[in-house]
Write a protein that holds these residues in place. Structure first.
Motif, mmCIF file in Angstrom:
data_model
loop_
_atom_site.group_PDB
_atom_site.id
_atom_site.type_symbol
_atom_site.label_atom_id
_atom_site.label_comp_id
_atom_site.label_asym_id
_atom_site.label_seq_id
_atom_site.Cartn_x
_atom_site.Cartn_y
_atom_site.Cartn_z
ATOM 1 N N ALA A 16 0.830 -1.211 0.000
ATOM 2 C CA ALA A 16 0.000 0.000 0.000
ATOM 3 C C ALA A 16 0.861 1.256 0.000
ATOM 4 C CB ALA A 16 -0.937 -0.003 1.206
ATOM 5 N N MET A 17 1.978 1.227 0.709
ATOM 6 C CA MET A 17 2.865 2.391 0.729
ATOM 7 C C MET A 17 3.498 2.611 -0.648
ATOM 8 S SD MET A 17 4.506 1.818 4.517
ATOM 9 C CE MET A 17 5.866 2.894 4.241
ATOM 10 N N ILE A 18 3.940 1.543 -1.285
ATOM 11 C CA ILE A 18 4.532 1.661 -2.623
ATOM 12 C C ILE A 18 3.487 2.110 -3.630
ATOM 13 C CG2 ILE A 18 5.574 0.346 -4.514
ATOM 14 C CD1 ILE A 18 6.910 -1.389 -2.270
ATOM 15 N N LEU A 19 2.299 1.507 -3.577
ATOM 16 C CA LEU A 19 1.225 1.882 -4.490
ATOM 17 C C LEU A 19 0.831 3.339 -4.290
ATOM 18 C CD1 LEU A 19 -0.834 1.069 -6.659
ATOM 19 C CD2 LEU A 19 -2.367 0.393 -4.791
ATOM 20 N N GLY A 20 0.742 3.776 -3.048
ATOM 21 C CA GLY A 20 0.400 5.165 -2.768
ATOM 22 C C GLY A 20 1.424 6.126 -3.350
ATOM 23 N N ALA A 21 2.701 5.770 -3.224
ATOM 24 C CA ALA A 21 3.752 6.632 -3.781
ATOM 25 C C ALA A 21 3.651 6.710 -5.300
ATOM 26 C CB ALA A 21 5.125 6.115 -3.366
ATOM 27 N N ILE A 22 3.395 5.574 -5.939
ATOM 28 C CA ILE A 22 3.281 5.555 -7.405
ATOM 29 C C ILE A 22 2.031 6.296 -7.858
ATOM 30 C CG2 ILE A 22 2.869 4.048 -9.403
ATOM 31 C CD1 ILE A 22 4.626 1.944 -7.938
ATOM 32 N N ALA A 23 0.908 5.996 -7.226
ATOM 33 C CA ALA A 23 -0.380 6.535 -7.675
ATOM 34 C C ALA A 23 -0.536 8.020 -7.397
ATOM 35 C CB ALA A 23 -1.518 5.768 -7.011
ATOM 36 N N LEU A 24 0.062 8.497 -6.318
ATOM 37 C CA LEU A 24 -0.150 9.891 -5.928
ATOM 38 C C LEU A 24 1.085 10.767 -6.135
ATOM 39 C CD1 LEU A 24 -2.313 9.217 -2.760
ATOM 40 C CD2 LEU A 24 -3.072 9.778 -5.072
ATOM 41 N N TRP A 25 2.045 10.265 -6.913
ATOM 42 C CA TRP A 25 3.198 11.082 -7.264
ATOM 43 C C TRP A 25 2.695 12.267 -8.084
ATOM 44 C CZ3 TRP A 25 7.636 10.391 -4.982
ATOM 45 C CH2 TRP A 25 8.758 11.066 -5.456
ATOM 46 N N PRO A 26 3.199 13.462 -7.851
ATOM 47 C CA PRO A 26 2.645 14.657 -8.511
ATOM 48 C C PRO A 26 2.722 14.649 -10.037
ATOM 49 C CG PRO A 26 4.223 15.271 -6.800
ATOM 50 C CD PRO A 26 4.246 13.789 -6.901
ATOM 51 N N THR A 27 3.733 13.967 -10.588
ATOM 52 C CA THR A 27 3.857 13.889 -12.043
ATOM 53 C C THR A 27 3.814 12.422 -12.459
ATOM 54 O OG1 THR A 27 6.264 13.814 -11.892
ATOM 55 C CG2 THR A 27 5.259 16.002 -12.177
ATOM 56 N N PRO A 28 3.519 12.132 -13.712
ATOM 57 C CA PRO A 28 3.515 10.727 -14.137
ATOM 58 C C PRO A 28 4.855 10.062 -13.838
ATOM 59 C CG PRO A 28 2.545 12.115 -15.835
ATOM 60 C CD PRO A 28 3.114 13.042 -14.789
ATOM 61 N N VAL A 29 4.805 8.882 -13.229
ATOM 62 C CA VAL A 29 6.029 8.216 -12.800
ATOM 63 C C VAL A 29 6.868 7.733 -13.977
ATOM 64 C CG1 VAL A 29 5.205 7.541 -10.522
ATOM 65 C CG2 VAL A 29 4.790 6.038 -12.471
ATOM 66 N N ASP A 30 6.279 7.611 -15.137
ATOM 67 C CA ASP A 30 7.021 7.145 -16.308
ATOM 68 C C ASP A 30 7.534 8.298 -17.181
ATOM 69 O OD1 ASP A 30 4.551 7.957 -17.200
ATOM 70 O OD2 ASP A 30 4.263 6.265 -18.555
ATOM 71 N N ARG A 31 7.354 9.514 -16.736
ATOM 72 C CA ARG A 31 7.731 10.673 -17.544
ATOM 73 C C ARG A 31 9.201 10.651 -17.935
ATOM 74 N NH1 ARG A 31 5.864 16.522 -15.800
ATOM 75 N NH2 ARG A 31 3.967 15.770 -16.783
ATOM 76 N N ALA A 32 10.076 10.362 -16.982
ATOM 77 C CA ALA A 32 11.515 10.398 -17.254
ATOM 78 C C ALA A 32 11.938 9.322 -18.249
ATOM 79 C CB ALA A 32 12.294 10.238 -15.955
ATOM 80 N N GLY A 33 11.316 8.159 -18.200
ATOM 81 C CA GLY A 33 11.729 7.055 -19.069
ATOM 82 C C GLY A 33 10.877 6.858 -20.294
ATOM 83 N N ALA A 34 9.879 7.714 -20.506
ATOM 84 C CA ALA A 34 8.950 7.519 -21.625
ATOM 85 C C ALA A 34 9.673 7.550 -22.966
ATOM 86 C CB ALA A 34 7.841 8.560 -21.584
ATOM 87 N N GLY A 35 10.577 8.500 -23.144
ATOM 88 C CA GLY A 35 11.303 8.596 -24.408
ATOM 89 C C GLY A 35 12.154 7.365 -24.664
ATOM 90 N N LEU A 36 12.795 6.880 -23.626
ATOM 91 C CA LEU A 36 13.619 5.679 -23.748
ATOM 92 C C LEU A 36 12.758 4.465 -24.103
ATOM 93 C CD1 LEU A 36 16.420 4.392 -23.441
ATOM 94 C CD2 LEU A 36 15.895 4.096 -21.011
ATOM 95 N N LEU A 37 11.585 4.361 -23.474
ATOM 96 C CA LEU A 37 10.685 3.250 -23.764
ATOM 97 C C LEU A 37 10.197 3.299 -25.203
ATOM 98 C CD1 LEU A 37 9.057 0.780 -22.904
ATOM 99 C CD2 LEU A 37 7.295 2.328 -22.035
ATOM 100 N N VAL A 38 9.842 4.474 -25.682
ATOM 101 C CA VAL A 38 9.372 4.615 -27.061
ATOM 102 C C VAL A 38 10.479 4.210 -28.032
ATOM 103 C CG1 VAL A 38 8.626 6.279 -28.810
ATOM 104 C CG2 VAL A 38 7.596 6.319 -26.535
ATOM 105 N N LYS A 39 11.703 4.647 -27.770
ATOM 106 C CA LYS A 39 12.836 4.270 -28.630
ATOM 107 C C LYS A 39 13.050 2.754 -28.609
ATOM 108 C CE LYS A 39 15.435 8.571 -28.304
ATOM 109 N NZ LYS A 39 16.669 9.213 -27.819
#
Length: 148
Positions: A16-39
């Motif tokens: 629940a603590m991990i899920l809360g951190a992921i779900a309620l993080w102020p910005t999308p948690v995948d923002r930093a790696g999105a470009g790398l994932l798309v590539k």
């Protein structure tokens, strides 16, 4: 039995603590790696991976996988009789998370597809744990042998 449930409660708290951190993080948690994932996906597509496995698919599959532990842990804590409660918990918790993101986190993008994927993951976790509990062989409780 009590020990297993006690461990499952602690696991649920950590989850629940991990899920809360992921779900309620102020910005999308995948923002930093999105470009790398798309590539990486483009490279994999060139190597023969089907085109339908795209960023949206990976994101949705991640939502499913993120909620599998919820369903499994709810069944571990409540037992087989209430196996369905894990899926219900997934639906309620996911809807609450998406609502919180909508109201309090303007940089996040809540969707009904996320609620559906999260609920599916929690339900899959319930069914998986139910199967594991059913396949587990009971330990016989025979009285200790007496030596004369």
């Amino acid at each position: 039995m009590r020990s297993r449930r006690r461990v499952a409660r602690w696991e649920f708290l950590a989850y629940a603590m991990i899920l809360g951190a992921i779900a309620l993080w102020p910005t999308p948690v995948d923002r930093a790696g999105a470009g790398l994932l798309v590539k990486a996906l483009k490279d994999l597509h060139r190597r023969g991976m089907p085109g339908w496995i795209d960023y949206a698919f990976v994101e949705s599959a991640s939502n499913v996988l993120l909620f599998v532990p919820l369903g499994a842990l709810v069944v571990s804590i409540l037992g087989r009789r209430y196996w369905w409660a894990g899926g219900a918990a997934g639906l309620v918790l996911s809807a609450a998370i998406e609502l919180a993101q909508f109201v309090f986190l303007p940089a996040r993008y809540p969707t009904l597809l996320d609620v559906a994927a999260n609920t599916a993951g929690a339900t899959f976790g319930c069914l998986l744990m139910l199967l594991l509990l059913t396949l587990r062989k009971p330990v016989p409780n025979s009285p200790p042998r007496r030596n004369l």
